[in-house]
Design an enzyme around this catalytic site. Structure first.
Site, PDB file in Angstrom:
ATOM      1  N   GLY A  71       8.526   7.777 -40.407  1.00 43.04           N
ATOM      2  CA  GLY A  71       7.722   6.149 -39.559  1.00 43.04           C
ATOM      3  C   GLY A  71       7.902   6.812 -37.875  1.00 43.04           C
ATOM      4  N   ASN A 151      19.444   0.600 -37.766  1.00 38.91           N
ATOM      5  CA  ASN A 151      19.337   1.235 -38.269  1.00 38.91           C
ATOM      6  C   ASN A 151      20.996   1.531 -38.105  1.00 38.91           C
ATOM      7  OD1 ASN A 151      17.862   2.372 -35.943  1.00 38.91           O
ATOM      8  ND2 ASN A 151      18.688   4.343 -36.554  1.00 38.91           N
ATOM      9  N   SER A 199       8.942   4.104 -43.612  1.00 37.52           N
ATOM     10  CA  SER A 199       8.874   5.612 -43.747  1.00 37.52           C
ATOM     11  C   SER A 199       9.454   6.100 -45.370  1.00 37.52           C
ATOM     12  CB  SER A 199      10.127   5.797 -43.081  1.00 37.52           C
ATOM     13  OG  SER A 199      10.434   7.130 -43.187  1.00 37.52           O
ATOM     14  N   CYS A 325      19.857  11.167 -35.598  1.00 30.82           N
ATOM     15  CA  CYS A 325      19.222  11.602 -34.671  1.00 30.82           C
ATOM     16  C   CYS A 325      20.072  12.230 -33.298  1.00 30.82           C
ATOM     17  CB  CYS A 325      18.408  10.959 -34.121  1.00 30.82           C
ATOM     18  SG  CYS A 325      17.235  10.166 -35.347  1.00 30.82           S
TER      19      CYS A 325
HETATM   20  C1  LIG Z   1      14.581   6.808 -40.171  1.00 32.55           C
HETATM   21  C2  LIG Z   1      13.874   5.588 -38.873  1.00 32.55           C
HETATM   22  C3  LIG Z   1      12.823   6.201 -38.416  1.00 32.55           C
HETATM   23  C4  LIG Z   1      11.914   7.565 -38.732  1.00 32.55           C
HETATM   24  O1  LIG Z   1      11.067   8.053 -39.581  1.00 32.55           O
HETATM   25  P1  LIG Z   1      11.089   9.226 -39.901  1.00 32.55           P
HETATM   26  O2  LIG Z   1      10.152   9.695 -40.981  1.00 32.55           O
HETATM   27  O3  LIG Z   1      11.975   9.922 -40.323  1.00 32.55           O
HETATM   28  O4  LIG Z   1      10.277   9.493 -38.460  1.00 32.55           O
HETATM   29  C5  LIG Z   1      12.278   5.078 -37.309  1.00 32.55           C
HETATM   30  N1  LIG Z   1      13.071   4.072 -37.372  1.00 32.55           N
HETATM   31  C6  LIG Z   1      14.402   3.872 -37.909  1.00 32.55           C
HETATM   32  C7  LIG Z   1      14.512   2.509 -38.166  1.00 32.55           C
HETATM   33  C8  LIG Z   1      14.501   5.159 -38.956  1.00 32.55           C
HETATM   34  O5  LIG Z   1      15.469   4.661 -39.772  1.00 32.55           O
END
Ligand SMILES: *Cc1c(COP(=O)(O)O)cnc(C)c1O
Length: 388
Positions: A71, A151, A199, A325
């Site tokens: 993602g 998220n 993702s 994060c």
């Molecule tokens: C987890 C997440 C990402 C990052 O995706 P990854 O595959 O872990 O790099 C980006 N945006 C949102 C909203 C997420 O929850």
């Protein structure tokens, strides 16, 4: 002790059948999809099939799916790639103040390159206002990037309405749909977006793989260089085991979506109602109904989020204080702050994100343990005692 995983917003377990397929593409079908021999052709077949499976989940054409390392890369590419492709047309970008850091930090990087970025505020429910988007658009605006589901607090943004505004003005529309795909119906034509991020590890697939949907005809520059893979747009030997795993995970979650959406909504509401009933001075964060079915986020006054997480962990309950994060840092969540929640309350926040394996008994267990933990922590809190 019972183990209850309530952190599906951070990552999900890989389904057994997906893990088996990943293994098969590391051993038997290990070929490079670019090779002309039978090993390569077998690998290419797996790649093509995965592209169809992912495309089907979001109502796209397979040729509009470009696999990435996840993602984060897809968000970076959507934002930086669009800015570079359209910089002669204008240098203004609109986003929101509650985006994932994958989008926010790409925007910050572009500011250093001379682009102007508007970070839209949100209301108390974490919702972007259409009026604000309208007012922010100038004749220099080239991109609007606003996430579909947040998220941290689960609020569902009015992407369809925002995309319609963008389309009217010839502005590229991107949405980060990492937390909506597989949770609620997502269709690129219905939303009207040009770019969309997915993702794999948030939908029971392997980590380190995802995709950017690029609508046919959308202008976007490459941000990686070195090969002809992904139709010259994203070079590097494909992460084939990850990609086929992502494909199967996408197909399977699509089949279960409706049923899971209903089941999780019930569990979510049982958890929210149960907590509000049992614990005083609790605030539910995020929109009450325009909310992803798997997300519960609350602020519990007079206690500290990290202490709460550790106490829950000792009872086998895995939750988070916001996004994976930012945990580990002492700064309260930028999302809660943007929603106008004061620092001291944002510090006592708890995110529980539900998934496939969670049951009614899991929720009962949390509703039994959480009030005890809160009571014990509050008994030790000088703030709580002063209040009484
Ligand atoms: C987890 C997440 C990402 C990052 O995706 P990854 O595959 O872990 O790099 C980006 N945006 C949102 C909203 C997420 O929850």
């Amino acid at each position: 002790m019972r183990k209850v995983y309530l952190d599906h917003g951070a990552t999900t377990p890989v389904r057994t059948e997906v893990a088996d397929l990943v293994y098969k593409y590391m051993t038997d079908n290990f070929g490079n999809p670019s090779s002309v021999h039978s090993f390569g052709r077998e690998a290419k077949k797996g790649l093509d099939h995965a592209r169809e499976q992912v495309a089907n989940l979001i109502g796209a054409e397979p040729k509009e799916i470009f696999f990435t390392s996840g993602g984060t890369e897809a968000d970076n590419w959507a934002i930086i790639g669009t800015a570079h492709a359209k910089k002669d047309k204008g240098k203004h970008i609109i986003t929101s103040s509650i985006e994932h850091h994958a989008a926010l930090d790409a925007c910050k990087y572009l500011e250093k390159e001379g682009f102007q970025v508007t970070y839209l505020p949100v209301d108390a429910d974490g919702m972007v206002r259409i009026e604000d988007v309208k007012n922010a658009i100038t004749d220099q605006t080239i991109l609007i990037t606003i996430m579909h589901v947040n998220n941290e607090v689960g609020t569902i943004q009015p992407i369809k309405e925002i995309a319609a505004l963008a389309k009217e003005k010839g502005i590229t529309m991107h949405t980060d749909a990492v937390q909506s795909v597989g949770k609620i119906p997502v269709n690129v034509d219905d939303l009207g977006v040009d770019l969309l991020t997915v993702s794999s590890h948030k939908i029971y697939g392997p980590k380190g793989v995802g995709c950017l949907y690029i609508r046919k005809g959308t202008k976007i520059s490459n941000i990686h260089f070195g090969g002809a893979q992904e139709r010259n747009k994203r070079p590097g030997t494909e992460n084939l085991p990850g990609i086929v795993g992502f494909g199967l995970a996408a197909e399977l979650i699509g089949k279960e979506l409706k049923e899971e959406q209903e089941r999780l909504t019930k569990l979510r509401d049982k958890l929210i109602d149960g907590i509000v009933e049992r614990i005083e001075h609790v605030k539910i964060n995020g929109h009450r109904t325009q909310r992803a079915p798997h997300n519960v986020n609350l602020s519990i006054r007079f206690i500290e989020g990290e202490a709460l997480l550790l106490s829950l962990d000792m009872r086998g309950i895995a939750a988070s204080s916001g996004s994976a994060c930012t945990s580990g840092s002492l700064d309260p969540s930028h999302v809660l702050l943007a929603m106008g929640i004061p620092h001291e309350i944002a510090h006592g926040s708890l995110r529980m994100t539900l998934g496939k394996a969670n049951t009614e008994e899991d929720i009962d267990y949390v509703l039994e343990e959480l009030p005890k933990v809160v009571e014990r922590l509050r008994a030790m809190s000088p703030l709580y005692n002063k209040k009484q």
